[in-house]
Structure formats: C-alpha cells, structure tokens
Scaffold this motif. Structure first.
Motif, mmCIF file in Angstrom:
data_model
loop_
_atom_site.group_PDB
_atom_site.id
_atom_site.type_symbol
_atom_site.label_atom_id
_atom_site.label_comp_id
_atom_site.label_asym_id
_atom_site.label_seq_id
_atom_site.Cartn_x
_atom_site.Cartn_y
_atom_site.Cartn_z
ATOM 1 N N ASN A 153 0.265 -0.236 -6.545
ATOM 2 C CA ASN A 153 0.653 -1.635 -6.460
ATOM 3 C C ASN A 153 0.770 -2.186 -7.872
ATOM 4 O O ASN A 153 -0.093 -1.935 -8.718
ATOM 5 C CB ASN A 153 -0.380 -2.451 -5.677
ATOM 6 C CG ASN A 153 -0.332 -2.129 -4.215
ATOM 7 O OD1 ASN A 153 -0.955 -1.177 -3.769
ATOM 8 N ND2 ASN A 153 0.416 -2.904 -3.464
ATOM 9 N N ASP A 154 1.838 -2.936 -8.121
ATOM 10 C CA ASP A 154 2.030 -3.583 -9.408
ATOM 11 C C ASP A 154 0.891 -4.578 -9.610
ATOM 12 O O ASP A 154 0.596 -5.385 -8.726
ATOM 13 C CB ASP A 154 3.384 -4.295 -9.430
ATOM 14 C CG ASP A 154 3.681 -4.906 -10.775
ATOM 15 O OD1 ASP A 154 3.124 -5.985 -11.064
ATOM 16 O OD2 ASP A 154 4.459 -4.313 -11.528
ATOM 17 N N THR A 173 2.342 -8.470 -9.654
ATOM 18 C CA THR A 173 3.037 -9.013 -8.482
ATOM 19 C C THR A 173 2.446 -8.563 -7.158
ATOM 20 O O THR A 173 2.715 -9.170 -6.127
ATOM 21 C CB THR A 173 4.517 -8.606 -8.498
ATOM 22 O OG1 THR A 173 4.613 -7.180 -8.339
ATOM 23 C CG2 THR A 173 5.207 -9.052 -9.772
ATOM 24 N N VAL A 224 4.978 -0.048 -5.596
ATOM 25 C CA VAL A 224 5.863 0.612 -6.550
ATOM 26 C C VAL A 224 5.681 2.126 -6.478
ATOM 27 O O VAL A 224 4.668 2.620 -5.988
ATOM 28 C CB VAL A 224 5.615 0.112 -7.997
ATOM 29 C CG1 VAL A 224 6.072 -1.324 -8.162
ATOM 30 C CG2 VAL A 224 4.163 0.263 -8.403
ATOM 31 N N TRP A 245 7.770 2.536 -13.151
ATOM 32 C CA TRP A 245 7.423 2.133 -11.793
ATOM 33 C C TRP A 245 8.592 1.394 -11.169
ATOM 34 O O TRP A 245 9.095 0.432 -11.730
ATOM 35 C CB TRP A 245 6.164 1.270 -11.795
ATOM 36 C CG TRP A 245 4.975 2.053 -12.236
ATOM 37 C CD1 TRP A 245 4.410 2.068 -13.468
ATOM 38 C CD2 TRP A 245 4.234 2.992 -11.448
ATOM 39 N NE1 TRP A 245 3.353 2.945 -13.492
ATOM 40 C CE2 TRP A 245 3.214 3.523 -12.271
ATOM 41 C CE3 TRP A 245 4.311 3.427 -10.128
ATOM 42 C CZ2 TRP A 245 2.295 4.458 -11.822
ATOM 43 C CZ3 TRP A 245 3.395 4.365 -9.676
ATOM 44 C CH2 TRP A 245 2.405 4.872 -10.512
ATOM 45 N N VAL A 247 -0.679 -1.287 -15.821
ATOM 46 C CA VAL A 247 0.324 -2.074 -15.105
ATOM 47 C C VAL A 247 0.249 -1.901 -13.593
ATOM 48 O O VAL A 247 0.867 -2.652 -12.855
ATOM 49 C CB VAL A 247 1.757 -1.759 -15.590
ATOM 50 C CG1 VAL A 247 1.944 -2.188 -17.025
ATOM 51 C CG2 VAL A 247 2.080 -0.296 -15.407
ATOM 52 N N VAL A 248 -0.488 -0.898 -13.129
ATOM 53 C CA VAL A 248 -0.615 -0.663 -11.694
ATOM 54 C C VAL A 248 -2.073 -0.490 -11.314
ATOM 55 O O VAL A 248 -2.923 -0.228 -12.151
ATOM 56 C CB VAL A 248 0.181 0.586 -11.223
ATOM 57 C CG1 VAL A 248 1.669 0.399 -11.432
ATOM 58 C CG2 VAL A 248 -0.320 1.847 -11.885
#
Length: 103
Positions: free
Chosen positions: A13-14, A17, A21, A29, A57-58
C-alpha cells in the motif's frame, strides 16, 4: 498456512495515499496490476520483497499469487478485492473512466 506458489507479484500500500500498488519491472510502484513484474521464481521474488521493505514509500509489502495466462490476474479472492478497490461506492481506481478494473 499454505506455501505460496509462483507466479507471484509484489504488492503493498502506498504510504501517503493508501492505494494498492504493485512493483513493476523498473522497480517503481504502479497502481496497475497489469504493469506488475511477474516473478516465476520465488527466491528472486523474496529477494526483491526484502528490498521493498527498506523503502519508505510503501507499507505492508508481500507476495501475492497471480495467474499469468492472457493477462495478469489475482488468484485469491482477497487480492481481487484489493485490486478492484473499495466496493461501497466508486472512487479511486473505480472512478477512472475506462479503468482497468471496472466494477
């Protein structure tokens, strides 16, 4: 728990947001499953997964089984739900006209 079987993709998951992804061949991603890098060897996928955990980022990266016949599709119903997005109303991926994942 059953052992995961290839072919697989790496999903997460991002962090900003919350969007689902998938890791693509360029190590970026993507929100599209069709852009995901499909791993046919679990050792290679697990190595890439370990690297994904170090990215900021994830969150929650893991391997997900897919079918890779004509198109890349989730093999488990949970991944199908994640791929389509929330089902209570159209938003996110479902709000995009001509989206890859139509409701």
């Amino acid at each position: 728990m059953a052992r995961i079987k290839a072919p697989v993709v790496i999903t997460a998951n991002d962090l900003l947001t919350g969007e689902v992804v998938y890791l693509d061949p360029s190590h970026r991603w993507s929100p599209e499953l069709s852009a995901a890098k499909v791993f046919n060897a679990l050792d290679e996928a697990e190595g890439e997964l370990a690297a994904a955990f170090s990215e900021a980022v994830v969150v929650g990266a893991y391997l997900a089984e897919v079918s890779n016949d004509v198109a890349v599709t989730p093999r488990h119903y949970r991944e199908s739900f994640r791929h389509k997005g929330p089902s209570n109303y159209f938003h996110g991926k479902q709000a995009v006209q001509d989206a890859e994942v139509a409701a």
